[in-house]
Design a protein around this motif. Structure first.
Motif, PDB file in Angstrom:
ATOM      1  N   THR A  93       0.848  -1.180   0.000  1.00 46.49           N
ATOM      2  CA  THR A  93       0.000   0.000   0.000  1.00 46.49           C
ATOM      3  C   THR A  93       0.890   1.238   0.000  1.00 46.49           C
ATOM      4  OG1 THR A  93      -1.941   1.007   1.069  1.00 46.49           O
ATOM      5  CG2 THR A  93      -0.159   0.308   2.511  1.00 46.49           C
ATOM      6  N   ILE A  94       0.309   2.364  -0.368  1.00 48.68           N
ATOM      7  CA  ILE A  94       1.002   3.650  -0.337  1.00 48.68           C
ATOM      8  C   ILE A  94       0.053   4.680   0.250  1.00 48.68           C
ATOM      9  CG2 ILE A  94       2.420   3.103  -2.350  1.00 48.68           C
ATOM     10  CD1 ILE A  94       0.589   4.963  -4.003  1.00 48.68           C
ATOM     11  N   ASN A  95       0.569   5.871   0.474  1.00 52.35           N
ATOM     12  CA  ASN A  95      -0.291   6.997   0.841  1.00 52.35           C
ATOM     13  C   ASN A  95      -1.307   7.190  -0.287  1.00 52.35           C
ATOM     14  OD1 ASN A  95      -1.409   9.596   1.204  1.00 52.35           O
ATOM     15  ND2 ASN A  95       0.462  10.375   2.144  1.00 52.35           N
ATOM     16  N   PRO A  96      -2.614   7.103  -0.020  1.00 49.34           N
ATOM     17  CA  PRO A  96      -3.599   7.171  -1.105  1.00 49.34           C
ATOM     18  C   PRO A  96      -3.584   8.473  -1.876  1.00 49.34           C
ATOM     19  CG  PRO A  96      -4.680   7.306   1.038  1.00 49.34           C
ATOM     20  CD  PRO A  96      -3.255   6.913   1.300  1.00 49.34           C
ATOM     21  N   LYS A  97      -2.994   9.522  -1.313  1.00 49.07           N
ATOM     22  CA  LYS A  97      -2.888  10.788  -2.042  1.00 49.07           C
ATOM     23  C   LYS A  97      -1.944  10.685  -3.229  1.00 49.07           C
ATOM     24  CE  LYS A  97      -3.868  13.815   1.914  1.00 49.07           C
ATOM     25  NZ  LYS A  97      -3.355  14.932   2.760  1.00 49.07           N
ATOM     26  N   PHE A  98      -1.148   9.600  -3.285  1.00 45.94           N
ATOM     27  CA  PHE A  98      -0.149   9.450  -4.338  1.00 45.94           C
ATOM     28  C   PHE A  98      -0.527   8.382  -5.361  1.00 45.94           C
ATOM     29  CE2 PHE A  98       1.961  11.799  -1.116  1.00 45.94           C
ATOM     30  CZ  PHE A  98       2.917  12.569  -1.762  1.00 45.94           C
ATOM     31  N   ILE A  99      -1.759   7.907  -5.318  1.00 41.37           N
ATOM     32  CA  ILE A  99      -2.210   6.958  -6.339  1.00 41.37           C
ATOM     33  C   ILE A  99      -2.211   7.651  -7.706  1.00 41.37           C
ATOM     34  CG2 ILE A  99      -4.194   5.613  -7.145  1.00 41.37           C
ATOM     35  CD1 ILE A  99      -4.915   5.121  -4.225  1.00 41.37           C
ATOM     36  N   THR A 100      -1.606   7.019  -8.700  1.00 42.84           N
ATOM     37  CA  THR A 100      -1.373   7.502 -10.072  1.00 42.84           C
ATOM     38  C   THR A 100      -0.338   8.629 -10.127  1.00 42.84           C
ATOM     39  OG1 THR A 100      -3.110   9.207 -10.257  1.00 42.84           O
ATOM     40  CG2 THR A 100      -3.766   6.918 -10.691  1.00 42.84           C
ATOM     41  N   ARG A 101       0.320   8.928  -8.992  1.00 44.83           N
ATOM     42  CA  ARG A 101       1.370   9.945  -8.949  1.00 44.83           C
ATOM     43  C   ARG A 101       2.687   9.290  -8.524  1.00 44.83           C
ATOM     44  NH1 ARG A 101      -0.465  14.054  -4.666  1.00 44.83           N
ATOM     45  NH2 ARG A 101       1.615  14.882  -5.168  1.00 44.83           N
ATOM     46  N   ALA A 102       3.789   9.983  -8.765  1.00 47.04           N
ATOM     47  CA  ALA A 102       5.091   9.471  -8.332  1.00 47.04           C
ATOM     48  C   ALA A 102       5.125   9.375  -6.814  1.00 47.04           C
ATOM     49  CB  ALA A 102       6.208  10.390  -8.838  1.00 47.04           C
ATOM     50  N   HIS A 103       5.471   8.229  -6.304  1.00 47.51           N
ATOM     51  CA  HIS A 103       5.521   7.975  -4.875  1.00 47.51           C
ATOM     52  C   HIS A 103       6.946   7.589  -4.480  1.00 47.51           C
ATOM     53  CE1 HIS A 103       4.992   4.015  -6.765  1.00 47.51           C
ATOM     54  NE2 HIS A 103       5.749   3.579  -5.778  1.00 47.51           N
TER      55      HIS A 103
END
Length: 632
Positions: A525-535
């Protein structure tokens, strides 16, 4: 924070031989003499049996299929429990959990978790019917309602209420009555005594229908809240009509099929089932991804529908977040039918990667075996037919597949994230994709109960032979030079989407880097604010080989290529969920929520970690045993 594995091994070497029975409830066949360090000294025929010390002293049995009987009445469960095991304890009425430490107010909300519960049923004939594979465990859904403190009370703290419910009582009753599972499964082994006639008869059963009682379908790998396009059968309450609800209008359990099950957002009671062809009449295939992808801005949902046959047909579809309408944005016929648990999404594209988990005999073996594991052909990385095929699909302009790539072979359960970077060529972008991969299909067999239970002698044999290949590597891939608009470049296809073309015309997918197994993650999982963005950061469960299942939580830094770990011996965490701090300025400002099974006490707790340093800030202690949980 890494455990001292050598110390565990030294303790094991000093322990005596233990005579243990087979994992069939103590029957005499297949008893084994096992050293505590995992070495098997030989098979014996013996009546006596006992318990072996868990693998590396890291217990997990209670979370992956052992049972306790609880006195429940027929009125509560609606089925006769006198002659079956109550496979997992339920809390149908919410109970408040004891909170220790600090849980920030911004973590308030409702956390849903789903996954396999128990696996054994006492039949009417007095025999015990058992599931073989953990993925087939009877679905149980868990709900954690996290309430923020009263701002007017300076001494108030965050409160958490918990309830759970099994969603397969009808299926359990059918198996109790007949001694057979009428449904397809992920890995249930066929009864060797089952007749040829019965196999033929089950091959020619009719198409799935959405008029069946919902508690007869074992659908529960992932959960979706308010997915667009799916018609709810639930009547809204007066509170919801007046706009005072949590905003959860519908809740759906999904699996790797085209059938979804709706459950009540509060009671977790199964309400009904539906099929993807209700979204669009052309979605006639039986398979789909349990992990669909949703655009965080538009709310659009994307998935595929697979119809097996000599020429497999993938339909990539979109359910509009604005209108609820479903349209098919691509049809792919030039790739083999495969078991694909997830896909990718960027701001402008959907990416379907057909990796090496191909169904054998054009999918006919699914009908014969009636399970997924035995229907998938072996994956030999040297076989050119098993090379990964990546299809890039336009989301907005009706261009269908705009680029097709080919890369090395692998298998994958879970993708992490994907995003676009400006390419070296004008007017083009590179697509960056992160996922966890395996070199072959051994990981599917890892999740048989006999291999995953920490006290199973077979687990020791399995891990001595297959352990390393069942642990994944976190990968980053690049698909270079994809057109964002305009005419298609050579080597791509248009709306016909026919990719039955020579290998020379495929573009090359590039492996950018691969993390070591000990630092890689699953259930990412990642910070959901970075979905489809560079993480930068990826969170997930750790699998370093210290346990037969999982042994910690990792935070992987994709810039420094290092992992920060939370772990304590005997603690078995589930999938972490990232809750961002609304006041945070950094990507890792927030907390992680993970349901952890304490293998030593047999109880679970909701763990809250600071996502920046992976240190515990609080927890909520469960009042009952919970199984190891898959997804949230």
């Amino acid at each position: 924070m890494a455990p001292n594995n050598s110390r565990c091994a030294d303790a094991n070497r000093n322990a005596p031989l233990i005579n243990i029975g087979d994992d069939d409830g103590g029957k005499s066949n297949g008893d084994v003499l096992v050293n505590i360090d995992g070495s098997v000294d030989g098979l014996v025929e013996a009546r006596s049996f006992g318990r072996v010390r868990p693998y590396n002293g890291w217990p997990n049995d209670i979370g992956v299929g052992l049972f306790h009987t609880y006195p429940r009445s027929k009125e509560i469960l609606g089925i006769n429990l006198k002659r079956q095991f109550d496979v997992v304890h339920e809390e149908r009425i919410p109970v408040e959990l004891r909170v220790t430490g600090y849980i920030p107010a911004y973590a308030a909300g409702t956390l849903y978790r789903t996954g396999p519960g128990g696996r054994e049923i006492m039949t009417e004939k007095g025999t015990i019917w058992s599931l073989n594979h953990w993925f087939d465990g009877f679905t149980q859904v868990h709900r954690f309602q996290i309430l923020e403190p009263d701002p007017a009370d300076h001494l108030a703290t965050t409160r958490i209420f918990y309830n759970s419910r099994r969603g397969t009582d009808g299926l359990i009753e059918e198996i109790r009555r007949t001694g057979k599972n009428p449904s397809f499964s992920f890995g249930q082994k066929r009864d060797p005594c089952e007749s040829y006639f019965w196999k033929i008869m089950t091959m020619f059963q009719g198409k799935p229908t959405d008029t069946v009682p919902p508690d007869t379908r074992n659908t529960g790998v992932t959960i979706s809240v308010n997915p667009p396009g799916f018609p709810s059968r639930r009547q809204a309450s007066e509170k919801e009509i007046q706009g005072h609800s949590s905003g959860i209008r519908s809740l759906w359990n999904k699996t790797d099929s085209a059938m979804l099950k709706e459950i009540h957002p509060e009671t977790l009671e199964p309400i009904g089932v539906t099929l993807q062809h209700r979204l669009h009449p052309d979605l006639q295939g039986a398979f789909s991804a349990a992990h669909a992808k949703s655009d965080p801005v538009t709310g659009d949902l994307f998935n595929y529908n697979l119809k097996l046959g000599k020429n497999a047909i993938y339909k990539i579809f979109r359910c509009s977040g604005a209108t609820g309408e479903t349209d098919i944005i691509a049809t792919i016929t030039g790739a083999p039918g495969a078991y694909l648990h997830s896909l990718f999404l960027t701001e402008n594209f959907v990416i379907l990667c057909v990796w090496g988990s191909h169904y054998a005999n054009y999918g006919l073996k699914v009908l014969w075996e009636r399970n997924i594991v035995d229907a998938i052909a072996d994956l030999d990385p040297r076989d050119p037919k098993k090379r990964s095929k990546w299809f890039v699909i336009d989301r907005y302009h009706g261009r269908g597949v705009v680029a097709a790539f080919e890369g090395d072979s692998f298998f994958c359960f879970h993708t992490v994230n994907a995003y676009e970077e400006r390419s070296k060529e004008d007017g083009k972008v590179d697509i960056i994709l992160d996922l966890t991969v395996y070199e072959n299909m051994d990981v599917l067999k890892r999740f048989y109960f006999e291999n995953i239970r920490s006290s199973s002698p077979r687990a020791r044999v399995f891990f001595s032979e297959k352990g390393d290949t069942t642990r994944g590597n976190l990968n980053r891939w690049r698909l270079p030079g994809v057109n964002t608009d305009g005419p298609l470049r050579p080597g791509t296809a248009g709306s016909t989407n026919d990719h039955s073309c020579p290998a020379s015309s495929w573009l090359k997918a590039v492996l950018e880097w691969e993390a070591p197994k000990d630092e890689s993650v699953e259930l990412p999982t990642i910070n959901p604010k970075f979905i489809t963005r560079a993480h930068r950061y990826i969170y997930g469960v750790a699998d370093r080989g210290f346990s037969t299942f999982v042994d910690g939580l990792h935070k992987y830094d994709t810039e420094t290529r290092t992992a920060l770990t939370w772990e304590f011996h005997g603690q078995n965490p589930g999938e972490p969920i990232f809750v961002p701090d609304p006041r945070g300025k950094e990507e890792d400002d927030g907390v992680l929520l993970s349901v952890v099974l304490d293998g030593h006490t047999g109880r679970s707790y909701l763990l809250v970690l600071n996502a920046k340093d992976m240190l515990e800030v609080g927890r909520a202690e469960a009042v009952s045993i919970q199984p190891q949980i898959c997804s949230s």
